[in-house]
Design a protein around this motif. Structure first.
Motif, PDB file in Angstrom:
ATOM      1  N   GLN A 158      45.858  88.982  73.691  1.00 20.87           N
ATOM      2  CA  GLN A 158      46.076  87.611  74.128  1.00 20.87           C
ATOM      3  C   GLN A 158      46.690  87.605  75.522  1.00 20.87           C
ATOM      4  O   GLN A 158      47.380  88.542  75.914  1.00 20.87           O
ATOM      5  CB  GLN A 158      47.010  86.873  73.160  1.00 20.87           C
ATOM      6  N   LYS A 159      46.435  86.526  76.231  1.00 19.09           N
ATOM      7  CA  LYS A 159      47.007  86.344  77.560  1.00 19.09           C
ATOM      8  C   LYS A 159      47.838  85.069  77.559  1.00 19.09           C
ATOM      9  O   LYS A 159      47.349  83.997  77.183  1.00 19.09           O
ATOM     10  CB  LYS A 159      45.892  86.230  78.608  1.00 19.09           C
ATOM     11  N   PHE A 160      49.085  85.221  77.979  1.00 14.79           N
ATOM     12  CA  PHE A 160      49.972  84.079  78.116  1.00 14.79           C
ATOM     13  C   PHE A 160      50.092  83.761  79.608  1.00 14.79           C
ATOM     14  O   PHE A 160      50.672  84.523  80.374  1.00 14.79           O
ATOM     15  CB  PHE A 160      51.349  84.376  77.510  1.00 14.79           C
ATOM     16  N   VAL A 161      49.523  82.640  79.987  1.00 16.33           N
ATOM     17  CA  VAL A 161      49.478  82.273  81.400  1.00 16.33           C
ATOM     18  C   VAL A 161      50.836  81.709  81.818  1.00 16.33           C
ATOM     19  O   VAL A 161      51.364  80.790  81.186  1.00 16.33           O
ATOM     20  CB  VAL A 161      48.376  81.231  81.660  1.00 16.33           C
ATOM     21  N   PHE A 162      51.376  82.300  82.864  1.00 14.37           N
ATOM     22  CA  PHE A 162      52.684  81.859  83.363  1.00 14.37           C
ATOM     23  C   PHE A 162      52.550  80.481  84.006  1.00 14.37           C
ATOM     24  O   PHE A 162      51.768  80.288  84.945  1.00 14.37           O
ATOM     25  CB  PHE A 162      53.199  82.877  84.382  1.00 14.37           C
ATOM     26  N   MET A 163      53.279  79.514  83.493  1.00 13.63           N
ATOM     27  CA  MET A 163      53.185  78.127  83.957  1.00 13.63           C
ATOM     28  C   MET A 163      54.378  77.719  84.795  1.00 13.63           C
ATOM     29  O   MET A 163      54.556  76.532  85.084  1.00 13.63           O
ATOM     30  CB  MET A 163      53.061  77.190  82.746  1.00 13.63           C
ATOM     31  N   LEU A 200      51.443  87.164  81.054  1.00 15.20           N
ATOM     32  CA  LEU A 200      51.851  88.156  80.067  1.00 15.20           C
ATOM     33  C   LEU A 200      50.690  88.470  79.133  1.00 15.20           C
ATOM     34  O   LEU A 200      50.041  87.557  78.613  1.00 15.20           O
ATOM     35  CB  LEU A 200      53.043  87.609  79.267  1.00 15.20           C
ATOM     36  N   TYR A 201      50.417  89.750  78.943  1.00 22.55           N
ATOM     37  CA  TYR A 201      49.348  90.192  78.045  1.00 22.55           C
ATOM     38  C   TYR A 201      49.968  90.893  76.839  1.00 22.55           C
ATOM     39  O   TYR A 201      50.885  91.693  76.991  1.00 22.55           O
ATOM     40  CB  TYR A 201      48.419  91.177  78.751  1.00 22.55           C
ATOM     41  N   THR A 202      49.439  90.595  75.672  1.00 24.85           N
ATOM     42  CA  THR A 202      49.925  91.252  74.463  1.00 24.85           C
ATOM     43  C   THR A 202      48.742  91.800  73.664  1.00 24.85           C
ATOM     44  O   THR A 202      47.625  91.281  73.744  1.00 24.85           O
ATOM     45  CB  THR A 202      50.714  90.291  73.556  1.00 24.85           C
TER      46      THR A 202
END
Lengths: 31, 328
Positions: free
Chosen positions: A21-26, A9-11
């Motif tokens: 910011q980049k939220f790395v899918f875990m 997810l990028y915001t």
């Protein structure tokens, strides 16, 4: 806000935020 | 029984994330307001930012408006801004990279409200719409302060939400620019009628009935279901079929958004109060909706099938948290 092929997810932020910011899918987790 | 238990377990699962800083600019540049991000077929992130918002003493160091980063966050290229032979928006708002690799820019402002179609290398491919000459919601050639765009590859159609200037979704052929169709609130023909203010008796009455007539801004599509989702001013998001007008009869349009009633039981400070600046994205499997609300600054994860929200992050300024979530 957007997602890529891996589910990451990028915001972005306007006003005082001024960043991306980049939220790395875990994977999935239990609620 | 086993199937039921599996379904229940899946329903209780939510995406888990770890935050990293996605994009580091070359040292010579500084960020302005970052208004939008699009991810292309190679998982490169295309970020749109506003050089005009850089503070005065750093103007010379302002980064270009369009910035590309690869999947590892390494800077690839930057370009964009006013030039000869094409229109550039006064205020950059939305960026979208279509499946063919073309970059679409939407923006607003007083002077240059048009969206342009520009090539990945920065070369203008098609900007035939006339700058600043939109004639209102009935104008099928010009848009007016487009916020966001989307190309549906299967039909090669360009969807434009120009809700800053008009109150509609308008659809063009992505190659020729030929008008195909458009619609406004509730799937009806778009109107130039002025929207009443958010606190007017009329809007209050509409909200009590679960409706809101203001213009759409961001537009996204969930490809698996062929449905397009628009965000409407207010507290809701709405999925609609691509055909738009005439197809949102009862049962085909439903709320998918953040409402107070969906977070009943949550502490008051954790309830979304202003989602009109939120937006929506979908996961690859189309199961979850990610909704950004501006107040409070949150990312909400909604199960698209159950409309059950989950709060992901609190609103502070540390890495992984938010000051203000963008509008696109």
């Amino acid at each position: 806000m957007n997602t890529d092929s891996k589910g990451n997810l990028y915001t972005t932020e306007v006003q005082d935020g001024k960043r991306a910011q980049k939220f790395v899918f875990m994977g999935m987790e239990k609620k | 029984m086993a199937i039921a238990e599996t379904a229940l377990a899946q329903a209780r699962e939510v995406p888990k994330f770890q935050v990293i800083v996605v994009a580091r600019l070359p040292a010579r540049w500084v960020w302005g307001q970052v208004s939008s991000v699009s991810v292309d077929e190679r998982d490169h992130a295309w970020i749109l930012q506003r050089p005009s918002s850089v503070r005065t003493d750093q103007k010379e160091r302002a980064a270009p408006p369009v910035l590309e980063f690869d999947a590892d966050g390494v800077f690839v290229q930057g370009w964009g801004g006013p030039g000869e032979g094409y229109d550039w928006p006064e205020i950059e708002h939305g960026i979208y990279v279509d499946p063919k690799g073309y970059v679409w820019i939407g923006g607003n402002g007083q002077d240059r409200p048009q969206p342009d179609q520009v090539h990945q290398g920065g070369q203008v491919r098609d900007a035939d719409r006339q700058e600043g000459r939109g004639k209102g919601n009935g104008d099928t050639r010009n848009v007016n302060m487009a916020a966001d765009t989307f190309v549906h590859a299967k039909t090669n159609e360009l969807f434009v939400a120009d809700g800053y200037g008009n109150k509609r979704i308008i659809v063009f052929d992505a190659d020729t620019g030929a008008f195909k169709r458009m619609w406004g609130a509730f799937g009806k023909p778009p109107s130039d009628a002025r929207c009443p203010g958010p606190r007017s008796p009329r809007i209050r009455a509409i909200r009590r009935k679960g409706r809101n007539g203001a213009g759409p801004r961001p537009v996204r599509s969930s490809c698996a279901r062929g449905a397009r989702v628009e965000r409407r001013s207010g507290l809701r998001l709405r999925p609609r079929r691509q055909a738009g007008a005439g197809v949102h009869a009862r049962g085909q349009v439903r709320r998918a958004g953040v409402r107070r009633s969906l977070v009943r039981g949550a502490p008051l400070r954790q309830r979304p109060d202003r989602c009109q600046h939120g937006l929506l994205a979908t996961t690859a499997r189309q199961r979850f909706l990610y909704v950004a609300s501006r107040s409070p600054a949150r990312i909400w994860v909604l199960d698209a099938r159950r409309s059950s929200p989950r709060l992901v992050r609190p609103a502070r300024r540390g890495t992984g948290e938010f000051s203000t979530c963008s509008t696109t």
